[in-house]
Design a protein around this motif. Sequence first.
Motif, PDB file in Angstrom:
ATOM      1  N   UNK A 101      28.491  86.964 -76.468  1.00 44.69           N
ATOM      2  CA  UNK A 101      29.805  86.335 -76.539  1.00 44.69           C
ATOM      3  C   UNK A 101      29.702  84.826 -76.393  1.00 44.69           C
ATOM      4  N   UNK A 102      28.980  84.358 -75.363  1.00 47.84           N
ATOM      5  CA  UNK A 102      28.915  82.919 -75.121  1.00 47.84           C
ATOM      6  C   UNK A 102      28.070  82.198 -76.156  1.00 47.84           C
ATOM      7  N   UNK A 103      27.281  82.918 -76.939  1.00 48.54           N
ATOM      8  CA  UNK A 103      26.531  82.291 -78.033  1.00 48.54           C
ATOM      9  C   UNK A 103      27.283  82.365 -79.363  1.00 48.54           C
ATOM     10  N   UNK A 104      28.474  82.929 -79.353  1.00 42.33           N
ATOM     11  CA  UNK A 104      29.294  82.959 -80.562  1.00 42.33           C
ATOM     12  C   UNK A 104      28.978  84.088 -81.517  1.00 42.33           C
ATOM     13  N   UNK A 105      28.076  85.001 -81.127  1.00 45.25           N
ATOM     14  CA  UNK A 105      27.659  86.061 -82.057  1.00 45.25           C
ATOM     15  C   UNK A 105      28.816  86.991 -82.393  1.00 45.25           C
ATOM     16  N   UNK A 106      29.596  87.381 -81.386  1.00 42.22           N
ATOM     17  CA  UNK A 106      30.682  88.328 -81.630  1.00 42.22           C
ATOM     18  C   UNK A 106      31.794  87.689 -82.479  1.00 42.22           C
ATOM     19  N   UNK A 107      32.110  86.426 -82.186  1.00 45.54           N
ATOM     20  CA  UNK A 107      33.101  85.723 -83.017  1.00 45.54           C
ATOM     21  C   UNK A 107      32.580  85.566 -84.442  1.00 45.54           C
ATOM     22  N   UNK A 108      31.279  85.310 -84.583  1.00 43.09           N
ATOM     23  CA  UNK A 108      30.687  85.205 -85.916  1.00 43.09           C
ATOM     24  C   UNK A 108      30.764  86.509 -86.677  1.00 43.09           C
ATOM     25  N   UNK A 167      35.745  77.418 -82.859  1.00 41.74           N
ATOM     26  CA  UNK A 167      35.823  76.910 -84.224  1.00 41.74           C
ATOM     27  C   UNK A 167      35.985  78.054 -85.226  1.00 41.74           C
ATOM     28  N   UNK A 168      35.132  79.082 -85.114  1.00 37.73           N
ATOM     29  CA  UNK A 168      35.244  80.231 -86.017  1.00 37.73           C
ATOM     30  C   UNK A 168      36.554  80.977 -85.784  1.00 37.73           C
ATOM     31  N   UNK A 169      36.993  81.033 -84.512  1.00 38.79           N
ATOM     32  CA  UNK A 169      38.275  81.666 -84.223  1.00 38.79           C
ATOM     33  C   UNK A 169      39.430  80.927 -84.871  1.00 38.79           C
TER      34      UNK A 169
END
Length: 676
Positions: A101-108, A167-169
């Motif tokens: 989550x904190x590395x942005x993988x799930x948002x990605x 940003x992705x969100x």
Amino acid sequence: MSVDATLPAPGQPETSPRLPIAVALLWLAAITASALPWLDQLLPSQLVSAFWSFDGDQYASVLAHFSWAPRVSMAVLIGCALGLAGAVTQQVLGNPLASPTTLGVEAGGQFGVTLATLFAPGLLAFSPDLAAVAGGLLAIGLVVLLTWRLGFSPVSVILAGLVVTFFLGAINMAFLLLKGEWLGNLFIWGAGSLIQNNWTPFFDLLPRVVVIAALLLALLRPLQLLQLGQASANSLGAKVSLLRAAALFLVVIMSSVVVSRVGVVAFVGLAAPVLARLLGARTLTERLLWSTLAGGGLLLLADTLAHWATTWDGGSLVPTGTTTALIGGPIILLALQGFRNTHHMPGQEASPAAFLPRRRSPVAVAGVLCSLLAVTITLSMGWSPGLEGWNWTPLVQWTEAWVWRGPRLMAAILAGMALGMAGTLIQRMTGNPMGSPELLGISGGAGLVMVVLVLTGLDIGRPGQLAAATAGAAGALGLLLLLARKHHFAGNQLLLGGLALYVFMDAGLRLVMASGGTVASRLLNWMYGSTWLIPESEAFALLALVVGLGTLLLLTLRPLTLLPLGDTPASSLGLPVARARLLLLVLAAVLTAASTVVIGPLSFVGLIAPHLARVLGQQTVGRQLMVAALAGGLLLSLADYLARILVYPNQLPAGLLAALVGGLYFLWGLSRHGRG
């Protein structure tokens, strides 16, 4: 001779018995809570047998077999998978706050699924995993690229990951606002739901998770060498860069496969390893084992709480992603208390000369900014697309055009000025050049109160909303300053603590989004700064507030000049430090709340405007405040104009457009740090 870096030294105490006991109690609580609603319909033995059979003559048995049992199994499987992925991520990066989550993988992963839904639906029909994995690789690739020069500094990695997530969100939300008729259900799914009506999804996911977990465990011995340090690990034959790349690639696949099926169940991959460490897991083997087990128990408990909340709310869906996100904020704040990092925040360790541009006349700089602002106002009021193409509105017709364009433009300018002044206050008060109302969670505190007001259905009017948002903003900043006292207000803890507050706001937003309807649409528009909702009376009220507070800021010039010297020197010069900090806190909170009520909580203008003032050669407090206010007003007025015309006849929220630009600016600033 083999080396096992995780073996305890002679005489070192064994793992505390509280670890297995605590995990067992967690599982017992989760299973009991999950089974409790069924015990008045089925015997415990019948409930257990529901995992492999059912009684066709008993409706409760059929329902338990096809709904409850696969949901429990899915929660355990996904929780274990994310717990293992989080533990491996922390080992690879040597970072106790790292997780998918904190590395942005799930948002990605969600970003990839969104793009595929819009532009390549055939890919989703072929395999949803491919789109999610591509998005996850994009996110972690951005993080690695941005922090490569810093040697994966823990704080920088987490900041980059969370801002990539924002940003992705923001891009996802832009697509939702423009294509809501196609993406509405996708975002309800994206909030994270484990609801099942058969066993097919579980048996489809099971082999994938087992294979990826086996590959991760095959890296156990090489991963142990990373604890010796990169040089020592290389000397023992480990190819550290290749090992890290392989492990992170498997983590991305594991997380993305989960996201593609159930949406974002955030922070399980962070909470489980942190919990295992806090309970005494010392060796890598123990951390992997107990993180996996704790992840399964945590997600099952969170999903059960989500199910209970859905039942209590009269069937209105409460996503599992909401309850798991509520775990994330306390976990980050708890982990921060023992977190040490030798790296300073971006901008703090460079030589002063690199960040002190040539001084320029404030009159000349203000004149240029005012001229640009006048041009933007003229364009916004006069030049815009219409039903018959682009046309110029004559000056004599501006009175009629004001009704549609004036209040929103005025509110955008004033909100930008308020954020520029608030950002300058915060950066001066904390001595942190990366501080801003958005990144310190002040906007998040105000936004969280607004979400609560919407959820509870309270109609207290705009004055009441402003008062409540101010209280939320002041509470968030006060909490962060209190937590950061033991770290002497270090920028690391302030920024990460502030970002943790966004987790709570995100949980509330996911809850409202899952409920759907006009309330969700209205809140979503506000969250991303829809200036078209601003009436004329509100714009003039904001004008009076900003002018009044701007005048009051003249009293803060001396405190803001002395506070960066430190508490003792400032006190010796006659400054009442405690009262000065309180006054500045309240002013920053009111300015932030006023802008947040208008433009939403995430625009990054409070970060960019003070930076622009420094770049333009304004170093003293008064000059920086003035120029930052003008720069903030210019940025948001331009964002409002572009948001109105870029996708005409549709409109984007001005705050969303500012957040996209601001996120890019922050990531650029982070990547720029460390260049010799």
